[in-house]
Design an enzyme around this catalytic site. Structure first.
Site, PDB file in Angstrom:
ATOM      1  N   SER A  45      -7.974 -34.554 111.316  1.00 22.30           N
ATOM      2  CA  SER A  45      -7.533 -35.844 111.837  1.00 22.30           C
ATOM      3  C   SER A  45      -8.607 -36.344 112.781  1.00 22.30           C
ATOM      4  CB  SER A  45      -6.195 -35.699 112.570  1.00 22.30           C
ATOM      5  OG  SER A  45      -5.693 -36.968 112.947  1.00 22.30           O
ATOM      6  N   GLU A  46      -9.127 -37.540 112.532  1.00 25.15           N
ATOM      7  CA  GLU A  46     -10.318 -37.984 113.255  1.00 25.15           C
ATOM      8  C   GLU A  46     -10.112 -38.135 114.754  1.00 25.15           C
ATOM      9  OE1 GLU A  46     -10.678 -42.674 112.498  1.00 25.15           O
ATOM     10  OE2 GLU A  46     -10.251 -41.483 110.728  1.00 25.15           O
ATOM     11  N   ASN A  47      -8.856 -38.203 115.196  1.00 29.54           N
ATOM     12  CA  ASN A  47      -8.614 -38.320 116.632  1.00 29.54           C
ATOM     13  C   ASN A  47      -8.679 -36.977 117.360  1.00 29.54           C
ATOM     14  OD1 ASN A  47      -6.184 -37.873 115.134  1.00 29.54           O
ATOM     15  ND2 ASN A  47      -4.988 -38.234 116.975  1.00 29.54           N
ATOM     16  N   SER A  87     -15.194 -34.365 116.863  1.00 26.42           N
ATOM     17  CA  SER A  87     -14.590 -34.839 115.623  1.00 26.42           C
ATOM     18  C   SER A  87     -15.584 -35.635 114.787  1.00 26.42           C
ATOM     19  CB  SER A  87     -13.360 -35.705 115.937  1.00 26.42           C
ATOM     20  OG  SER A  87     -12.735 -36.120 114.752  1.00 26.42           O
TER      21      SER A  87
END
Length: 211
Positions: A45-47, A87
């Protein structure tokens, strides 16, 4: 089954053991619900976290654990958290095998428009430009039309997220793949006919259905 669930279920069939996969916001986050238990992958998840996760139950919500689309989730054992810089180092460094993204438009040359509608406020493209340039395989998961209007066009009309970056498009009507830089229809969903695809797909494509 609703269109979004049909798409998510089909996308999950593209995953294989050992894959490191990013799920974009919106429809792509549903794919996490359809990954077969025997397929061992890691989601990103990019966050700022990776592992496997489930949608959080109302009685067991941690307000600090949300996916990239803002949904409360519960990270399974073995999951890890990291900052935004890490990330995006993972993304830009080419460490992710597949990203699954939504789209406003795609076209016959594999270009993607996913972040801006002229005249309407949007917060920005998020990490999508990084994802389409840094990930090995880009799967677009989207409904075939929007309010009856085609989304697979000969040429995108909206500002591009990436040019000639898509590997595969999966909609509730069919599966398209870019083979030798040209768009091919390789699978029909359910009882969808070739005529239906033709009517709703102004892009140039080759029919190459697989058994």
């Amino acid at each position: 089954m609703a269109a979004k669930e049909i798409i998510a279920q089909r996308v999950a069939k593209e995953f294989k053991n050992g894959d490191f996969i990013n799920l974009g916001i919106g429809l792509p986050t549903l794919v996490a619900n359809y990954i077969p238990e025997e397929v061992k992958i890691v989601l990103h998840s990019e966050n700022g976290f990776a592992g496997l996760w489930d949608k959080a139950e109302e009685h067991n919500i941690d307000k600090d654990v949300i996916d990239a689309g803002g949904t409360h989730v519960k990270l399974q054992d073995g999951g890890v958290f990291f900052d935004s810089a890490t990330s995006f180092e993972i993304i830009r460094g080419g460490h992710i095998d597949i990203t699954v993204l939504g789209a406003l438009e795609v076209d016959s040359s594999g270009s993607l428009a996913s972040w801006n509608i002229p005249g309407k406020y949007v917060p920005g493209m998020g990490g999508s430009m990084d994802l389409v340039s840094g990930v090995k395989k880009v799967i677009v998961a989207m409904q075939h039309t929007a309010k009856g209007l085609p989304k697979i066009l000969e040429q995108c009309t909206l500002p591009l997220t990436g040019k000639s970056v898509i590997s595969m498009i999966i909609t509730e009507l069919g599966v398209f793949e870019y083979i030798d830089e040209k768009l091919h229809l390789t699978e029909l969903m359910g009882d969808t006919s070739l005529d239906q695809i033709k009517e709703l797909t102004p892009a140039t494509y080759t029919v190459a259905l697989r058994n």
